[in-house]
Design a protein around this motif. Structure first.
Motif, PDB file in Angstrom:
ATOM      1  N   ASP A   2       0.482  -0.887   0.045  1.00  0.00           N
ATOM      2  CA  ASP A   2      -0.049  -0.092  -0.039  1.00  0.00           C
ATOM      3  C   ASP A   2       0.274   1.323  -0.026  1.00  0.00           C
ATOM      4  O   ASP A   2       1.117   2.046   1.168  1.00  0.00           O
ATOM      5  CB  ASP A   2      -0.914   0.057   1.619  1.00  0.00           C
ATOM      6  CG  ASP A   2      -1.820   0.935   1.252  1.00  0.00           C
ATOM      7  OD1 ASP A   2      -1.888   1.899   0.405  1.00  0.00           O
ATOM      8  OD2 ASP A   2      -2.282   1.592   2.615  1.00  0.00           O
ATOM      9  N   ARG A  13       5.653   3.097   2.543  1.00  0.00           N
ATOM     10  CA  ARG A  13       3.914   2.470   2.812  1.00  0.00           C
ATOM     11  C   ARG A  13       3.788   2.649   4.590  1.00  0.00           C
ATOM     12  O   ARG A  13       4.418   3.201   5.657  1.00  0.00           O
ATOM     13  CB  ARG A  13       4.073   0.764   2.746  1.00  0.00           C
ATOM     14  CG  ARG A  13       4.582   0.064   3.820  1.00  0.00           C
ATOM     15  CD  ARG A  13       4.259  -0.983   3.292  1.00  0.00           C
ATOM     16  NE  ARG A  13       5.273  -1.937   4.028  1.00  0.00           N
ATOM     17  CZ  ARG A  13       4.961  -2.550   5.763  1.00  0.00           C
ATOM     18  NH1 ARG A  13       3.946  -1.621   6.371  1.00  0.00           N
ATOM     19  NH2 ARG A  13       5.443  -3.287   6.345  1.00  0.00           N
ATOM     20  N   ARG A  14       2.604   3.089   4.667  1.00  0.00           N
ATOM     21  CA  ARG A  14       1.999   2.897   6.409  1.00  0.00           C
ATOM     22  C   ARG A  14       1.775   1.285   6.376  1.00  0.00           C
ATOM     23  O   ARG A  14       2.379   0.013   6.487  1.00  0.00           O
ATOM     24  CB  ARG A  14       0.471   2.636   5.637  1.00  0.00           C
ATOM     25  CG  ARG A  14      -0.355   4.362   5.516  1.00  0.00           C
ATOM     26  CD  ARG A  14      -2.068   4.404   4.994  1.00  0.00           C
ATOM     27  NE  ARG A  14      -2.051   5.763   4.732  1.00  0.00           N
ATOM     28  CZ  ARG A  14      -2.169   6.249   3.460  1.00  0.00           C
ATOM     29  NH1 ARG A  14      -0.859   4.747   2.465  1.00  0.00           N
ATOM     30  NH2 ARG A  14      -2.539   7.129   2.778  1.00  0.00           N
ATOM     31  N   PHE A  15       2.086   2.024   7.911  1.00  0.00           N
ATOM     32  CA  PHE A  15       2.429   0.512   8.790  1.00  0.00           C
ATOM     33  C   PHE A  15       1.675  -0.503   9.279  1.00  0.00           C
ATOM     34  O   PHE A  15       0.320   0.297   8.918  1.00  0.00           O
ATOM     35  CB  PHE A  15       3.289   0.138  10.717  1.00  0.00           C
ATOM     36  CG  PHE A  15       4.469   0.652  10.046  1.00  0.00           C
ATOM     37  CD1 PHE A  15       5.836   0.187  10.746  1.00  0.00           C
ATOM     38  CD2 PHE A  15       5.024   2.572  10.375  1.00  0.00           C
ATOM     39  CE1 PHE A  15       7.053   0.278  11.119  1.00  0.00           C
ATOM     40  CE2 PHE A  15       6.024   2.742  10.122  1.00  0.00           C
ATOM     41  CZ  PHE A  15       7.733   1.418  10.647  1.00  0.00           C
ATOM     42  N   THR A  16       1.560  -1.782   9.615  1.00  0.00           N
ATOM     43  CA  THR A  16       0.661  -2.494  10.421  1.00  0.00           C
ATOM     44  C   THR A  16       0.524  -2.861  11.153  1.00  0.00           C
ATOM     45  O   THR A  16       1.824  -3.012  11.659  1.00  0.00           O
ATOM     46  CB  THR A  16       0.014  -3.753   8.775  1.00  0.00           C
ATOM     47  OG1 THR A  16       0.930  -5.161   8.928  1.00  0.00           O
ATOM     48  CG2 THR A  16      -0.090  -2.862   7.743  1.00  0.00           C
ATOM     49  N   ALA A  17      -0.614  -3.660  12.156  1.00  0.00           N
ATOM     50  CA  ALA A  17      -1.077  -4.074  13.209  1.00  0.00           C
ATOM     51  C   ALA A  17       0.101  -5.265  12.815  1.00  0.00           C
ATOM     52  O   ALA A  17       0.768  -5.800  14.147  1.00  0.00           O
ATOM     53  CB  ALA A  17      -1.523  -4.508  13.640  1.00  0.00           C
ATOM     54  N   ASP A  18       0.432  -5.873  12.115  1.00  0.00           N
ATOM     55  CA  ASP A  18       1.928  -6.827  12.279  1.00  0.00           C
ATOM     56  C   ASP A  18       3.663  -6.201  11.944  1.00  0.00           C
ATOM     57  O   ASP A  18       4.081  -7.445  11.790  1.00  0.00           O
ATOM     58  CB  ASP A  18       1.548  -7.639  10.742  1.00  0.00           C
ATOM     59  CG  ASP A  18       0.519  -7.988  10.898  1.00  0.00           C
ATOM     60  OD1 ASP A  18       0.384  -8.976  12.369  1.00  0.00           O
ATOM     61  OD2 ASP A  18      -0.210  -8.272   9.457  1.00  0.00           O
ATOM     62  N   ASP A  19       3.901  -5.380  12.114  1.00  0.00           N
ATOM     63  CA  ASP A  19       5.333  -4.545  11.287  1.00  0.00           C
ATOM     64  C   ASP A  19       6.075  -4.439  12.758  1.00  0.00           C
ATOM     65  O   ASP A  19       6.772  -4.063  13.556  1.00  0.00           O
ATOM     66  CB  ASP A  19       4.600  -2.982  11.259  1.00  0.00           C
ATOM     67  CG  ASP A  19       4.843  -4.123   9.888  1.00  0.00           C
ATOM     68  OD1 ASP A  19       5.091  -4.923   9.297  1.00  0.00           O
ATOM     69  OD2 ASP A  19       3.889  -2.831   9.275  1.00  0.00           O
ATOM     70  N   LEU A  56      -0.985   3.394  14.292  1.00  0.00           N
ATOM     71  CA  LEU A  56      -1.894   3.347  13.252  1.00  0.00           C
ATOM     72  C   LEU A  56      -3.041   4.074  13.519  1.00  0.00           C
ATOM     73  O   LEU A  56      -3.786   4.664  12.807  1.00  0.00           O
ATOM     74  CB  LEU A  56      -2.809   1.599  14.132  1.00  0.00           C
ATOM     75  CG  LEU A  56      -1.093   0.576  13.756  1.00  0.00           C
ATOM     76  CD1 LEU A  56      -1.507  -0.592  13.782  1.00  0.00           C
ATOM     77  CD2 LEU A  56      -0.977   0.951  11.983  1.00  0.00           C
ATOM     78  N   TYR A  59      -2.605   7.041  11.153  1.00  0.00           N
ATOM     79  CA  TYR A  59      -3.230   6.862  10.200  1.00  0.00           C
ATOM     80  C   TYR A  59      -5.319   7.458  10.615  1.00  0.00           C
ATOM     81  O   TYR A  59      -5.390   8.056   9.137  1.00  0.00           O
ATOM     82  CB  TYR A  59      -3.612   6.176   9.828  1.00  0.00           C
ATOM     83  CG  TYR A  59      -1.530   5.694   9.241  1.00  0.00           C
ATOM     84  CD1 TYR A  59      -0.786   6.447   9.491  1.00  0.00           C
ATOM     85  CD2 TYR A  59      -1.802   3.995   9.646  1.00  0.00           C
ATOM     86  CE1 TYR A  59       0.433   6.650   9.056  1.00  0.00           C
ATOM     87  CE2 TYR A  59      -0.264   3.101   9.660  1.00  0.00           C
ATOM     88  CZ  TYR A  59       1.062   4.619   9.488  1.00  0.00           C
ATOM     89  OH  TYR A  59       1.761   4.491   9.624  1.00  0.00           O
ATOM     90  N   GLY A  64      -4.894   8.565   6.833  1.00  0.00           N
ATOM     91  CA  GLY A  64      -3.972   8.193   6.380  1.00  0.00           C
ATOM     92  C   GLY A  64      -2.943   9.259   5.561  1.00  0.00           C
ATOM     93  O   GLY A  64      -2.300   8.684   5.109  1.00  0.00           O
TER      94      GLY A  64
END
Length: 238
Positions: A2, A13-19, A56, A59, A64
């Motif tokens: 993304d 890209r934007r970070f996600t909860a898995d990062d 998060l 965003y 975002g």
């Protein structure tokens, strides 16, 4: 991916909860944390329970468009660290802080300058930002050089936060640099093509500068964020 922003060599890209593991690894390097904590790593539970949820939430707060963004090499896809562009928590949306934190393997390649310059272009052409600022320790010459490369000007000095007095060079305090949209337009007119910084085009061949958390004491998130090769974001005390 993304993609939030691209330069000639980088993709953000934007970070996600898995990062969480990416942030934990980055903050585990004493050299990266030199001007933040004196070289001490950020505890994994702070990253998981505080830093990442705060990123998060940013965003959501800013749609975002603003926040802290993971950076990768386009050639090979290696994670190199992060950049940020966002206002103060309760500050005006047209004033944004610029910063970054990069892995040692990414130092000396011009990535900090390249990513920072691209974020300035996005801020001023797409996001309605009027002024961008960045700050670091007075002794962090690497960070200061990058601010000057992207044509930011020294605007003020800031005191050392009390919880960072043990960090090397803290007795010299910090510095704040700024650039306005009008200044940027005069300096970089013609270097921004279709929403993308064009490295090496039209005489703009310079190669292109992020935060913490309120847990474990208010210092996290207010003062321990990067704006340099490993330098902290400094804020004037209110």
């Amino acid at each position: 991916m993304d993609t939030y922003l691209e330069t000639e060599r980088l993709a953000l890209r934007r970070f996600t909860a898995d990062d969480a593991d990416l942030l934990i690894e980055l903050d585990s390097d004493p050299a990266v944390m030199r001007y933040l904590t004196g070289g001490n790593p950020t505890a994994p539970e702070v990253v998981r329970e505080c830093y990442l949820p705060r990123i998060l939430a940013g965003y959501e707060k800013w749609g975002g468009d603003l926040g802290l963004f993971a950076a990768y090499e386009k050639d090979g896809g290696a994670f190199i660290g992060w950049f940020h562009l966002h206002p103060e928590p309760e500050g005006p949306l047209d004033e944004a802080e610029l910063g970054y934190r990069l892995r040692q393997a990414a130092w000396g390649k011009g990535y900090a300058t390249e990513g920072s310059r691209a974020l300035l272009g996005k801020a001023f052409t797409e996001l309605g930002v009027r002024m961008v600022w960045a700050a670091t320790m007075s002794v962090n010459h690497g960070s200061r050089n990058i601010m000057e490369k992207i044509e930011m000007t020294l605007a003020d000095t800031v005191p050392t936060p009390s919880d960072m007095e043990m960090v090397e060079g803290s007795e010299h305090g910090g510095v704040r640099y700024e650039i306005t949209k009008e200044q940027w337009k005069q300096q970089w007119r013609g270097c921004w093509h279709s929403g993308r910084y064009a490295l090496g085009r039209q005489g703009c061949g310079h190669v292109v500068i992020p935060t913490g958390c309120a847990g474990r004491g208010r210092r996290l998130g207010r003062v321990r964020a990067a704006a340099g090769l490993a330098g902290p974001r400094w804020r004037p005390r209110s």
